[in-house]
Design a protein around this motif. Structure first.
Motif, PDB file in Angstrom:
ATOM      1  N   LEU A 128       0.830  -1.206   0.000  1.00  0.00           N
ATOM      2  CA  LEU A 128       0.000   0.000   0.000  1.00  0.00           C
ATOM      3  C   LEU A 128       0.867   1.260   0.000  1.00  0.00           C
ATOM      4  CD1 LEU A 128      -2.866   1.276   0.336  1.00  0.00           C
ATOM      5  CD2 LEU A 128      -2.433   1.217   2.803  1.00  0.00           C
ATOM      6  N   GLU A 129       0.528   2.208  -0.852  1.00  0.00           N
ATOM      7  CA  GLU A 129       1.186   3.511  -0.897  1.00  0.00           C
ATOM      8  C   GLU A 129       0.110   4.591  -0.879  1.00  0.00           C
ATOM      9  OE1 GLU A 129       3.774   3.978  -4.174  1.00  0.00           O
ATOM     10  OE2 GLU A 129       4.987   2.192  -3.737  1.00  0.00           O
ATOM     11  N   ILE A 130       0.255   5.567   0.004  1.00  0.00           N
ATOM     12  CA  ILE A 130      -0.708   6.655   0.113  1.00  0.00           C
ATOM     13  C   ILE A 130       0.042   7.974   0.053  1.00  0.00           C
ATOM     14  CG2 ILE A 130      -2.482   7.730   1.551  1.00  0.00           C
ATOM     15  CD1 ILE A 130      -2.954   5.004   2.833  1.00  0.00           C
ATOM     16  N   GLU A 131      -0.302   8.807  -0.875  1.00  0.00           N
ATOM     17  CA  GLU A 131       0.328  10.107  -0.995  1.00  0.00           C
ATOM     18  C   GLU A 131      -0.220  11.056   0.060  1.00  0.00           C
ATOM     19  OE1 GLU A 131       0.023  11.686  -4.896  1.00  0.00           O
ATOM     20  OE2 GLU A 131       0.836   9.895  -5.874  1.00  0.00           O
ATOM     21  N   PHE A 132       0.625  11.946   0.508  1.00  0.00           N
ATOM     22  CA  PHE A 132       0.177  12.962   1.449  1.00  0.00           C
ATOM     23  C   PHE A 132      -0.986  13.744   0.836  1.00  0.00           C
ATOM     24  CE2 PHE A 132       3.587  13.837   4.836  1.00  0.00           C
ATOM     25  CZ  PHE A 132       3.961  12.502   4.861  1.00  0.00           C
ATOM     26  N   GLY A 133      -2.035  13.938   1.644  1.00  0.00           N
ATOM     27  CA  GLY A 133      -3.191  14.684   1.181  1.00  0.00           C
ATOM     28  C   GLY A 133      -4.269  13.828   0.565  1.00  0.00           C
ATOM     29  N   HIS A 134      -4.001  12.547   0.316  1.00  0.00           N
ATOM     30  CA  HIS A 134      -4.973  11.650  -0.303  1.00  0.00           C
ATOM     31  C   HIS A 134      -5.598  10.751   0.754  1.00  0.00           C
ATOM     32  CE1 HIS A 134      -3.374  11.928  -4.702  1.00  0.00           C
ATOM     33  NE2 HIS A 134      -3.404  13.103  -4.091  1.00  0.00           N
ATOM     34  N   GLY A 135      -6.928  10.736   0.801  1.00  0.00           N
ATOM     35  CA  GLY A 135      -7.607   9.855   1.734  1.00  0.00           C
ATOM     36  C   GLY A 135      -7.508  10.326   3.175  1.00  0.00           C
ATOM     37  N   SER A 174      -5.883   8.896   5.889  1.00  0.00           N
ATOM     38  CA  SER A 174      -4.537   8.905   6.477  1.00  0.00           C
ATOM     39  C   SER A 174      -3.631   9.932   5.799  1.00  0.00           C
ATOM     40  CB  SER A 174      -3.912   7.506   6.395  1.00  0.00           C
ATOM     41  OG  SER A 174      -3.959   7.014   5.069  1.00  0.00           O
ATOM     42  N   GLY A 175      -3.797  10.103   4.475  1.00  0.00           N
ATOM     43  CA  GLY A 175      -3.000  11.109   3.777  1.00  0.00           C
ATOM     44  C   GLY A 175      -3.316  12.518   4.250  1.00  0.00           C
ATOM     45  N   HIS A 176      -4.595  12.759   4.588  1.00  0.00           N
ATOM     46  CA  HIS A 176      -4.994  14.067   5.114  1.00  0.00           C
ATOM     47  C   HIS A 176      -4.354  14.309   6.487  1.00  0.00           C
ATOM     48  CE1 HIS A 176      -7.538  17.564   5.820  1.00  0.00           C
ATOM     49  NE2 HIS A 176      -7.862  17.043   7.001  1.00  0.00           N
ATOM     50  N   ILE A 177      -4.330  13.281   7.329  1.00  0.00           N
ATOM     51  CA  ILE A 177      -3.690  13.404   8.652  1.00  0.00           C
ATOM     52  C   ILE A 177      -2.199  13.696   8.488  1.00  0.00           C
ATOM     53  CG2 ILE A 177      -3.076  12.139  10.753  1.00  0.00           C
ATOM     54  CD1 ILE A 177      -5.728  10.629  10.463  1.00  0.00           C
ATOM     55  N   ALA A 178      -1.552  13.000   7.545  1.00  0.00           N
ATOM     56  CA  ALA A 178      -0.124  13.214   7.318  1.00  0.00           C
ATOM     57  C   ALA A 178       0.155  14.626   6.824  1.00  0.00           C
ATOM     58  CB  ALA A 178       0.395  12.188   6.317  1.00  0.00           C
ATOM     59  N   GLN A 179      -0.729  15.143   5.983  1.00  0.00           N
ATOM     60  CA  GLN A 179      -0.512  16.477   5.420  1.00  0.00           C
ATOM     61  C   GLN A 179      -0.749  17.572   6.456  1.00  0.00           C
ATOM     62  OE1 GLN A 179      -3.305  17.997   2.369  1.00  0.00           O
ATOM     63  NE2 GLN A 179      -1.488  18.353   1.110  1.00  0.00           N
ATOM     64  N   THR A 180      -1.802  17.433   7.256  1.00  0.00           N
ATOM     65  CA  THR A 180      -2.144  18.480   8.226  1.00  0.00           C
ATOM     66  C   THR A 180      -1.372  18.344   9.529  1.00  0.00           C
ATOM     67  OG1 THR A 180      -3.982  17.177   9.130  1.00  0.00           O
ATOM     68  CG2 THR A 180      -4.465  18.649   7.268  1.00  0.00           C
ATOM     69  N   GLY A 181      -0.912  17.105   9.854  1.00  0.00           N
ATOM     70  CA  GLY A 181      -0.237  16.887  11.121  1.00  0.00           C
ATOM     71  C   GLY A 181      -1.172  16.905  12.313  1.00  0.00           C
ATOM     72  N   GLU A 182      -2.477  16.729  12.066  1.00  0.00           N
ATOM     73  CA  GLU A 182      -3.469  16.755  13.138  1.00  0.00           C
ATOM     74  C   GLU A 182      -4.232  15.442  13.174  1.00  0.00           C
ATOM     75  OE1 GLU A 182      -3.837  19.017  15.399  1.00  0.00           O
ATOM     76  OE2 GLU A 182      -2.293  20.316  14.533  1.00  0.00           O
ATOM     77  N   PRO A 183      -4.689  15.023  14.388  1.00  0.00           N
ATOM     78  CA  PRO A 183      -5.466  13.778  14.485  1.00  0.00           C
ATOM     79  C   PRO A 183      -6.769  13.880  13.697  1.00  0.00           C
ATOM     80  CG  PRO A 183      -4.737  14.524  16.651  1.00  0.00           C
ATOM     81  CD  PRO A 183      -4.469  15.653  15.703  1.00  0.00           C
ATOM     82  N   HIS A 203     -17.880  10.375   3.247  1.00  0.00           N
ATOM     83  CA  HIS A 203     -17.939  11.271   2.088  1.00  0.00           C
ATOM     84  C   HIS A 203     -16.681  11.174   1.213  1.00  0.00           C
ATOM     85  CE1 HIS A 203     -21.489  12.930   3.958  1.00  0.00           C
ATOM     86  NE2 HIS A 203     -20.790  13.302   5.020  1.00  0.00           N
ATOM     87  N   GLY A 204     -16.241   9.957   0.970  1.00  0.00           N
ATOM     88  CA  GLY A 204     -15.149   9.750   0.028  1.00  0.00           C
ATOM     89  C   GLY A 204     -13.757   9.966   0.574  1.00  0.00           C
ATOM     90  N   ARG A 205     -13.585  10.336   1.844  1.00  0.00           N
ATOM     91  CA  ARG A 205     -12.254  10.575   2.397  1.00  0.00           C
ATOM     92  C   ARG A 205     -11.509   9.281   2.685  1.00  0.00           C
ATOM     93  NH1 ARG A 205     -12.447  13.820   7.643  1.00  0.00           N
ATOM     94  NH2 ARG A 205     -10.199  13.535   7.434  1.00  0.00           N
ATOM     95  N   LEU A 206     -12.214   8.163   2.725  1.00  0.00           N
ATOM     96  CA  LEU A 206     -11.619   6.912   3.178  1.00  0.00           C
ATOM     97  C   LEU A 206     -11.022   6.141   2.011  1.00  0.00           C
ATOM     98  CD1 LEU A 206     -11.252   5.101   5.673  1.00  0.00           C
ATOM     99  CD2 LEU A 206     -13.375   3.963   5.036  1.00  0.00           C
ATOM    100  N   PHE A 212      -9.078   0.389   1.069  1.00  0.00           N
ATOM    101  CA  PHE A 212      -8.603  -0.757   1.844  1.00  0.00           C
ATOM    102  C   PHE A 212      -9.219  -0.820   3.236  1.00  0.00           C
ATOM    103  CE2 PHE A 212      -5.749   2.421   3.524  1.00  0.00           C
ATOM    104  CZ  PHE A 212      -5.447   1.991   4.801  1.00  0.00           C
ATOM    105  N   CYS A 213      -9.794   0.301   3.713  1.00  0.00           N
ATOM    106  CA  CYS A 213     -10.408   0.326   5.039  1.00  0.00           C
ATOM    107  C   CYS A 213     -11.928   0.226   4.997  1.00  0.00           C
ATOM    108  CB  CYS A 213     -10.033   1.612   5.780  1.00  0.00           C
ATOM    109  SG  CYS A 213      -8.376   1.619   6.458  1.00  0.00           S
ATOM    110  N   ARG A 214     -12.518   0.532   3.857  1.00  0.00           N
ATOM    111  CA  ARG A 214     -13.973   0.713   3.814  1.00  0.00           C
ATOM    112  C   ARG A 214     -14.732  -0.530   4.252  1.00  0.00           C
ATOM    113  NH1 ARG A 214     -16.959   4.586   2.022  1.00  0.00           N
ATOM    114  NH2 ARG A 214     -15.176   5.634   1.080  1.00  0.00           N
ATOM    115  N   ASP A 215     -14.239  -1.722   3.900  1.00  0.00           N
ATOM    116  CA  ASP A 215     -14.956  -2.949   4.246  1.00  0.00           C
ATOM    117  C   ASP A 215     -14.424  -3.598   5.510  1.00  0.00           C
ATOM    118  OD1 ASP A 215     -16.450  -2.634   1.912  1.00  0.00           O
ATOM    119  OD2 ASP A 215     -14.958  -3.742   0.719  1.00  0.00           O
ATOM    120  N   LYS A 216     -13.489  -2.929   6.192  1.00  0.00           N
ATOM    121  CA  LYS A 216     -12.842  -3.540   7.351  1.00  0.00           C
ATOM    122  C   LYS A 216     -13.337  -3.007   8.686  1.00  0.00           C
ATOM    123  CE  LYS A 216      -9.770  -6.188   5.236  1.00  0.00           C
ATOM    124  NZ  LYS A 216      -9.658  -7.647   5.456  1.00  0.00           N
TER     125      LYS A 216
END
Length: 552
Positions: free
Chosen positions: A209-216, A218-227, A237-240, A243-247
């Motif tokens: 799995l690879e997630i770019e900063f700002g995408h999804g 976890s990527g949003h958390i990485a970009q903003t640095g906030e929980p 609303h599409g932020r997820l 790989f997590c949606r069905d888990k």
């Protein structure tokens, strides 16, 4: 689970009786109690709901069925919830007091005067027991938080590598929050991309799995640095990320930060919608902060280990190159300088036979003596650079020769003791052990002022053990090193042994007074010449060189 304080059966019966009698009035009592609580403490709805669960009014249905044990379990659960909501324990006490105060008029109306003391005592006892149970729940919640952070610290201290650390931290976190899954994503060293490094509940499906900063999410958390939190995934609303949606039904995420830099993200998921409580949020952030420091340190440690491994590899290469260079120099001294000196000696001898004057003969004879001394010196140098006896006869004969040379040159009596089972070792091992003996005896002759030295060599299972001990002045541990004087003798010995995965210890001699004499103990793996043959390697006789079978 902590139980309420013991309540006599008679008092329990009174509590049941009161709850049944007040049942028609609980709605009005609850309304008045809520108004008082909101007016005095401005609590939110979650705290009010949890506090209400502790009152006799909420538990009356249980009391009616004599099910006080379930009420005790509820008290413990909602006590912990109040602790996580960060409601002051004093507020709990006042909430119970206000409820008793509101019950008082009804109790006086419904019970005869002669029973009022019994009824009020039972209610007071019940309220006090409830408060103690809630206090225990607060303590248990704080204890669990401390245990979680200690477990993270233990993982940091005991994990052998970064991968083990990440897996252990994630396991501790998911167990602490009773999460159904979790993942730690670390930032790629070369790009703002998150990669999964540890997971619980996902399996191997997210290894790549690879997630770019700002995408999804976890990527949003990485970009903003906030929980971040998704209390209900159906409203994401599409932020997820898929790989997590069905888990999971709910997701919590926190950044892993080293200073101001985000180095990763930790996510945990739940099987049902779940909003974090204040202390849960704080605990997750504390775990993330502690883990980020540990991850940074583990990364630095791994990088340091890699560098040390490279240095050790380079050191081994340099030692091998040094041995080869010594062999080359010794060959050149023997083949060129030595031969040239022999020719000079031959010509001088021929010249000596032709001259007739006494003065010329004397000068030629003196010159021959100088040449002879030079040849002898060249031989000693060649012997020290690349001893022929080590290459042809092995380690034991070479050590005995060094001991004889020490007695001859320095007058130090040397005793050599060799176990019967030592045998021939690999060329690399024999060379390293020989160089240690050579350097140690050189130090004895130059610095120790010793009269005797013992050299013991034995084989103990899969190890070869060497011990060199003298009766000289010893190494003064209290002496401060001289900054202007640098000696690489011991460092060189230790480096040689370390490259063989062995150990070298230096200390005072065991047979002398403290501080007198020096003892060097060496332990190396006993790789024999036969072992090298089994690996497809052979020793070229007379050269000390190791060749692979079939090599051209």
């Amino acid at each position: 689970m902590p139980a309420l304080l013991p309540i006599k059966e008679s008092q329990r019966a009174v509590v049941n009786e009161v709850s049944k009698a007040l049942q028609p009035h609980f709605s009005a009592i609850r309304t008045n109690w809520r108004n008082r609580m909101f007016a005095e403490f401005q609590l939110d709805g979650r705290a009010m709901a949890a506090l209400e669960r502790l009152t006799i009014g909420t538990g009356f249905r249980l009391f009616c069925h004599d099910n006080i044990h379930t009420f005790e379990e509820n008290t413990s659960y909602y006590g912990k919830r109040l602790a996580k909501l960060q409601v002051d324990i004093r507020v709990v006490s006042q909430a119970l007091d206000i409820y008793l105060e509101l019950l008082d008029p009804y109790v006086h109306q419904m019970f005869e005067v002669e029973r009022l003391g019994e009824v009020i005592a039972a209610l007071d006892r019940f309220s006090s027991a409830t408060y103690v149970a809630v206090s225990n729940a607060y303590f248990d919640a704080q204890k669990a938080e401390a245990a979680t952070l200690l477990a993270v610290l233990d993982a940091e201290l005991t994990a052998p590598n970064l991968s083990a650390l990440l897996n252990r931290v994630l396991q501790v976190t998911t167990e602490s929050f009773r999460a159904s899954l979790g993942v730690i994503l670390l930032r790629d060293a070369d790009a703002p991309v998150l990669r999964a490094r540890a997971n619980v509940g996902f399996g191997d499906e997210i290894e790549n799995l690879e997630i770019e900063f700002g995408h999804g999410f976890s990527g949003h958390i990485a970009q903003t640095g906030e929980p971040g939190i998704l209390p209900d995934i159906t409203e994401s609303h599409g932020r997820l990320n898929p790989f997590c949606r069905d888990k999971a039904q709910a997701l919590w995420g926190v950044p892993l930060k080293a200073g101001e830099k985000v180095i990763g993200v930790m996510l945990i998921g739940f099987a049902k919608p779940y909003v974090w409580l204040p202390t849960e949020h704080e605990l997750l952030r504390a775990i993330a902060d502690r883990s980020a420091l540990a991850i940074q340190r583990a990364g630095m440690t791994e990088a340091l280990r890699e560098r040390e491994a490279r240095i050790a590899e380079l050191s081994g290469y340099l030692l091998r190159a040094q041995e080869e260079e010594r062999k080359r120099i010794s060959r050149e001294l023997h083949d060129e300088t030595g031969q040239a000196l022999m020719v000079i000696r031959l010509y001088l001898g021929m010249l000596e036979a032709t001259v007739t004057t006494r003065t010329a003969k004397t000068k030629i004879h003196e010159t021959l003596e100088v040449v002879d001394r030079t040849i002898e010196g060249i031989r000693r140098i060649i012997g020290r650079l690349s001893p022929l006896v080590l290459q042809e006869l092995g380690l034991i004969a070479a050590i005995r020769k060094e001991a004889k040379d020490l007695a001859k040159s320095a007058g130090v009596k040397a005793k050599v003791s060799v176990g019967d089972n030592v045998g021939r070792l690999s060329p690399v091992t024999e060379t390293a052990v020989y160089r240690v003996v050579q350097e140690a005896l050189h130090n004895v002759a130059k610095h120790a002022h010793a009269t005797t030295v013992t050299i013991q060599l034995r084989r103990d299972g899969g190890l070869v053990k060497l011990c060199i001990e003298d009766d000289g002045v010893g190494i003064k541990q209290s002496q401060k090193p001289n900054p202007g004087r640098r000696s690489f003798g011991l460092a060189g010995m230790r480096e040689r042994i370390t490259t063989l995965e062995g150990t070298l210890k230096v200390g005072p001699a065991s047979r002398n007074d403290e501080g007198a004499g020096t003892r060097i103990e060496v332990t190396v793996p006993a790789a024999s010449a036969g072992d090298w043959h089994d690996r497809g390697l052979t020793l070229v006789p007379g050269s000390g060189e190791v060749h692979a079978k079939g090599a051209n």
